[in-house]
Design an enzyme around this catalytic site. Structure first.
Site, PDB file in Angstrom:
ATOM      1  N   GLU A 254      24.177 -28.830 -12.824  1.00 36.27           N
ATOM      2  CA  GLU A 254      23.670 -30.181 -13.030  1.00 36.27           C
ATOM      3  C   GLU A 254      22.232 -30.015 -13.463  1.00 36.27           C
ATOM      4  O   GLU A 254      21.430 -29.434 -12.732  1.00 36.27           O
ATOM      5  CB  GLU A 254      23.788 -30.945 -11.712  1.00 36.27           C
ATOM      6  CG  GLU A 254      23.604 -32.433 -11.881  1.00 36.27           C
ATOM      7  CD  GLU A 254      22.561 -32.945 -10.938  1.00 36.27           C
ATOM      8  OE1 GLU A 254      22.783 -32.904  -9.727  1.00 36.27           O
ATOM      9  OE2 GLU A 254      21.504 -33.360 -11.434  1.00 36.27           O
TER      10      GLU A 254
ATOM     11  N   CYS B 273      16.838 -36.563 -10.331  1.00 38.17           N
ATOM     12  CA  CYS B 273      17.575 -36.321 -11.574  1.00 38.17           C
ATOM     13  C   CYS B 273      18.102 -37.631 -12.149  1.00 38.17           C
ATOM     14  O   CYS B 273      18.461 -37.692 -13.320  1.00 38.17           O
ATOM     15  CB  CYS B 273      18.707 -35.333 -11.336  1.00 38.17           C
ATOM     16  SG  CYS B 273      19.509 -35.559  -9.768  1.00 38.17           S
TER      17      CYS B 273
HETATM   18  P1  NAP Z   1      14.976 -24.317 -11.534  1.00 39.61           P
HETATM   19  O1  NAP Z   1      13.699 -23.742 -11.961  1.00 39.61           O
HETATM   20  O2  NAP Z   1      16.051 -24.373 -12.556  1.00 39.61           O
HETATM   21  O3  NAP Z   1      15.471 -23.460 -10.259  1.00 39.61           O
HETATM   22  C1  NAP Z   1      16.676 -23.751  -9.553  1.00 39.61           C
HETATM   23  C2  NAP Z   1      17.181 -22.461  -8.909  1.00 39.61           C
HETATM   24  O4  NAP Z   1      17.738 -21.622  -9.914  1.00 39.61           O
HETATM   25  C3  NAP Z   1      16.112 -21.638  -8.220  1.00 39.61           C
HETATM   26  O5  NAP Z   1      16.684 -21.005  -7.100  1.00 39.61           O
HETATM   27  C4  NAP Z   1      15.747 -20.614  -9.271  1.00 39.61           C
HETATM   28  O6  NAP Z   1      15.285 -19.429  -8.648  1.00 39.61           O
HETATM   29  C5  NAP Z   1      17.068 -20.367  -9.952  1.00 39.61           C
HETATM   30  N1  NAP Z   1      16.907 -19.988 -11.359  1.00 39.61           N
HETATM   31  C6  NAP Z   1      16.295 -20.727 -12.321  1.00 39.61           C
HETATM   32  N2  NAP Z   1      16.362 -20.094 -13.502  1.00 39.61           N
HETATM   33  C7  NAP Z   1      17.027 -18.932 -13.276  1.00 39.61           C
HETATM   34  C8  NAP Z   1      17.409 -17.849 -14.114  1.00 39.61           C
HETATM   35  N3  NAP Z   1      17.108 -17.830 -15.411  1.00 39.61           N
HETATM   36  N4  NAP Z   1      18.078 -16.826 -13.562  1.00 39.61           N
HETATM   37  C9  NAP Z   1      18.370 -16.818 -12.242  1.00 39.61           C
HETATM   38  N5  NAP Z   1      18.023 -17.815 -11.404  1.00 39.61           N
HETATM   39  C10 NAP Z   1      17.370 -18.866 -11.908  1.00 39.61           C
HETATM   40  O7  NAP Z   1      14.823 -25.785 -10.959  1.00 39.61           O
HETATM   41  P2  NAP Z   1      13.760 -26.370  -9.945  1.00 39.61           P
HETATM   42  O8  NAP Z   1      12.843 -25.307  -9.450  1.00 39.61           O
HETATM   43  O9  NAP Z   1      14.500 -27.144  -8.956  1.00 39.61           O
HETATM   44  O10 NAP Z   1      12.930 -27.383 -10.806  1.00 39.61           O
HETATM   45  C11 NAP Z   1      12.315 -27.019 -12.009  1.00 39.61           C
HETATM   46  C12 NAP Z   1      12.707 -28.018 -13.087  1.00 39.61           C
HETATM   47  O11 NAP Z   1      14.107 -28.296 -13.040  1.00 39.61           O
HETATM   48  C13 NAP Z   1      12.073 -29.369 -12.939  1.00 39.61           C
HETATM   49  O12 NAP Z   1      10.812 -29.408 -13.526  1.00 39.61           O
HETATM   50  C14 NAP Z   1      13.079 -30.258 -13.625  1.00 39.61           C
HETATM   51  O13 NAP Z   1      12.850 -30.302 -14.996  1.00 39.61           O
HETATM   52  C15 NAP Z   1      14.376 -29.636 -13.391  1.00 39.61           C
HETATM   53  N6  NAP Z   1      15.162 -30.259 -12.307  1.00 39.61           N
HETATM   54  C16 NAP Z   1      16.247 -30.988 -12.612  1.00 39.61           C
HETATM   55  C17 NAP Z   1      17.018 -31.505 -11.601  1.00 39.61           C
HETATM   56  C18 NAP Z   1      18.255 -32.264 -11.886  1.00 39.61           C
HETATM   57  O14 NAP Z   1      18.924 -32.649 -10.958  1.00 39.61           O
HETATM   58  N7  NAP Z   1      18.633 -32.488 -13.112  1.00 39.61           N
HETATM   59  C19 NAP Z   1      16.690 -31.321 -10.275  1.00 39.61           C
HETATM   60  C20 NAP Z   1      15.573 -30.566  -9.992  1.00 39.61           C
HETATM   61  C21 NAP Z   1      14.844 -30.029 -11.019  1.00 39.61           C
HETATM   62  P3  NAP Z   1      13.934 -18.690  -9.071  1.00 39.61           P
HETATM   63  O15 NAP Z   1      12.908 -19.756  -9.246  1.00 39.61           O
HETATM   64  O16 NAP Z   1      13.675 -17.781  -7.920  1.00 39.61           O
HETATM   65  O17 NAP Z   1      14.282 -17.976 -10.328  1.00 39.61           O
END
Ligand code: NAP
Length: 526
Positions: free
Chosen positions: A265, A302
């Protein structure tokens, strides 16, 4: 309960030896004790190996045991009391009231899945009895039920440290299906993750389930998550987070020797259509409600309404003014992490610099650390349609009001946007004809269509859909919230001509589980 900084691998607490990590307090800009030991590929291998070993015993446990397991997790989370809320507040800067509500939702979700398991309809038990006399060929006895897919890897989101994290919807629905779970803790709430992880670990023990039913691994950077998704014991992935993160994990999953599904998601701007009748009758009220929805939780939802669509008309300026005025009264607040606050600041600076974008209002700035300041922008339908950057999600309390010259332009815009978690319509009686024209498009674009409400509240129930076409999710056929989320972690198996003594309980003639079943195409208790 003490936070130790250890991983939970099966029944053991294990200190990772691959470096040290700290949780962070975004409101004060300080690291939080204790240090966490980061895990390695070997730790992931051990967690996945245990999950593989646990799978057959866990799925064979009586449904009542599985339901009690979920209820015990809920009880254990509540027993953590204020300590859990305080730690989650420190790590996320989300308010205590918000986190208490989120805890209620998390516990309610676990209980919903417990009752769903007992109900048994998720098995989809179906019997096509043999037809030995059928000409020209007899029909075999065919019986179908759904079984769990296998161990599931779960990646929680930063913005819901309880409801979309260690014991959140992905974990609850995977357990309900009968799948062991290996969670990769979100680095933004390591302590909260450990506390909830221990509540699950204790429930595994109390319910006499195999230790590999649950593990929690942590690691610095992407490596540990990549190893987890690539591990051959893992059969599906649940993810909530960024588009980049979701796509990266989908790529790894697709390139495995055995490719597996990733239920990610990711990103949604949740278009919010205010039709002319509603604008005339309730414009100012809708504007205030929209701003409240937009700025709730510093916009870190989200389902945030990041795009407002109106027709150019006599009531439009008053609506825009009311929204700008309401937003101007909102203050900046600390965001979940310094990284998210920096990404938000960049996003609104870029938007403000857009040639065809008008800055309408900003909230009151504060000197709070890592703060996100509400910001409202406006543009025209033509500008929006010709600049793909205006459709990018900016995670935080900002939205873009787009004015359309006529109804055809509004419908063209609805057709133009990417897949969404939600689409909202504000309608009055005289808007029904236009709403009918929009609906077929919105059905193709969004997982949930709301009327006369605000998208930032997601009920956990049987009829909820928190999903939608890409990029809202990686698979529009399902949901990550609500009872139907279990479907992601089940697959159908057909048993042909199996002797009665080999048939699963759900498919035996006597119907010992007293299930609703489809027999010869008809639903009943037979
Ligand atoms: P995220 O950076 O995508 O991280 C979510 C999880 O996935 C973390 O545990 C992260 O671990 C892991 N992860 C991310 N990229 C990865 C990769 N390339 N390989 C392996 N693991 C990976 O999301 P977030 O920290 O919750 O928020 C950052 C951004 O996500 C926000 O600025 C927003 O744009 C978006 N977001 C969207 C939603 C939604 O529901 N649509 C919700 C929250 C956030 P590590 O950081 O340790 O790699």
């Amino acid at each position: 309960m003490q936070i130790t900084g250890e991983m939970l691998i099966g029944g053991a607490s294990v200190r990772g030896a691959d470096g040290t990590m700290f949780a962070f307090d975004p409101a004060h800009g300080t690291a939080l004790e204790p240090p966490f030991g980061a895990g390695s590929a070997d730790d992931v291998d051990r967690a996945c190996g245990l999950a593989h070993v646990a799978f057959d015993a866990f799925r064979a446990a009586p449904f009542e045991t599985r339901a009690r397991f979920l209820e015990t997790i809920a009880e254990n989370i509540l027993a953590l009391g204020d300590a859990l809320i305080e730690r989650a507040h420190q790590e996320s800067a989300l308010t205590v009231a918000r986190l208490e509500g989120e805890r209620g939702r998390t516990v309610g979700q676990l209980r919903l899945f417990a009752s769903h398991i007992r109900d048994g309809r998720w098995l989809a038990a179906t019997i096509d009895p043999a037809q030995p006399e059928r000409k020209p060929l007899p029909r075999a006895d065919l019986r179908l039920q759904k079984i769990p897919v296998g161990p599931v890897a779960v990646f929680g989101a930063s913005n819901f440290p309880l409801a979309f994290s260690v014991a959140g919807g992905d974990t609850a629905s995977a357990f309900a299906a009968g799948c062991p779970v290996v969670v990769k803790a979100h680095p933004a709430h390591l302590g909260t993750s450990e506390l909830v992880g221990r509540a699950i670990q204790q429930a595994v023990r109390a319910c006499g389930l195999p230790e590999g039913t649950f593990s929690l691994v942590i690691g610095a950077g992407n490596a540990i998550g990549e190893v987890l998704v690539a591990h051959p014991a893992i059969k599906a992935v649940g993810f909530t987070g960024s588009r980049g993160g979701g796509l990266a994990l989908m790529d790894i999953a697709a390139k495995r020797r055995e490719p597996i599904p990733v239920y990610a998601e990711m990103s949604s701007i949740n278009p919010f259509f205010v039709l002319p009748g509603a604008l005339a009758k309730r414009g100012a009220e809708i504007a205030r409600g929209f701003v409240d929805s937009l700025t709730l939780g510093v916009g870190q939802f989200c389902t945030n309404p990041g795009l407002v669509v109106v027709l150019d008309g006599p009531d439009t300026p008053a609506f825009v003014d009311a929204a700008a005025q309401a937003l101007g009264q909102k203050g900046a607040q600390t965001m979940l992490t310094a990284g998210i606050a920096a990404a938000y600041a960049n996003g609104i600076a870029e938007r403000a610099a857009g040639a065809d974008v008008r800055a309408l209002a900003r909230g009151a700035d504060t000197d709070a650390k890592s703060a996100g300041c509400p910001a409202l922008f406006a543009t025209t339908q033509q500008a929006f349609m010709s600049d793909p950057r205006l459709e990018d999600e900016i995670f935080g309390p900002t939205s873009l009001i787009v004015t359309c010259k006529n109804v055809d332009d509004m419908i063209a815009l609805a057709e133009h946007v990417e897949g969404q978690l939600t689409a909202t319509l504000h309608v009055e009686a005289d808007d029904v004809a236009l709403a009918r024209r929009l609906l077929p498009t919105l059905e193709r674009k969004a997982g949930r269509i709301l009327a006369n409400g605000y998208p930032t509240g997601v009920e956990v129930s049987h009829a909820m859909v928190h999903g939608g076409p890409f990029p809202a999710t990686s698979d529009p056929r399902t949901t990550s919230v609500g009872a139907m989320a279990i479907e992601r972690f089940l697959r159908p198996v057909c048993y042909q001509d199996l002797p009665a003594e080999l048939l699963p309980l759900a498919l035996q003639d006597e119907n010992p589980l007293d299930l609703w079943r489809v027999r010869d195409g008809r639903l009943g208790h037979g």
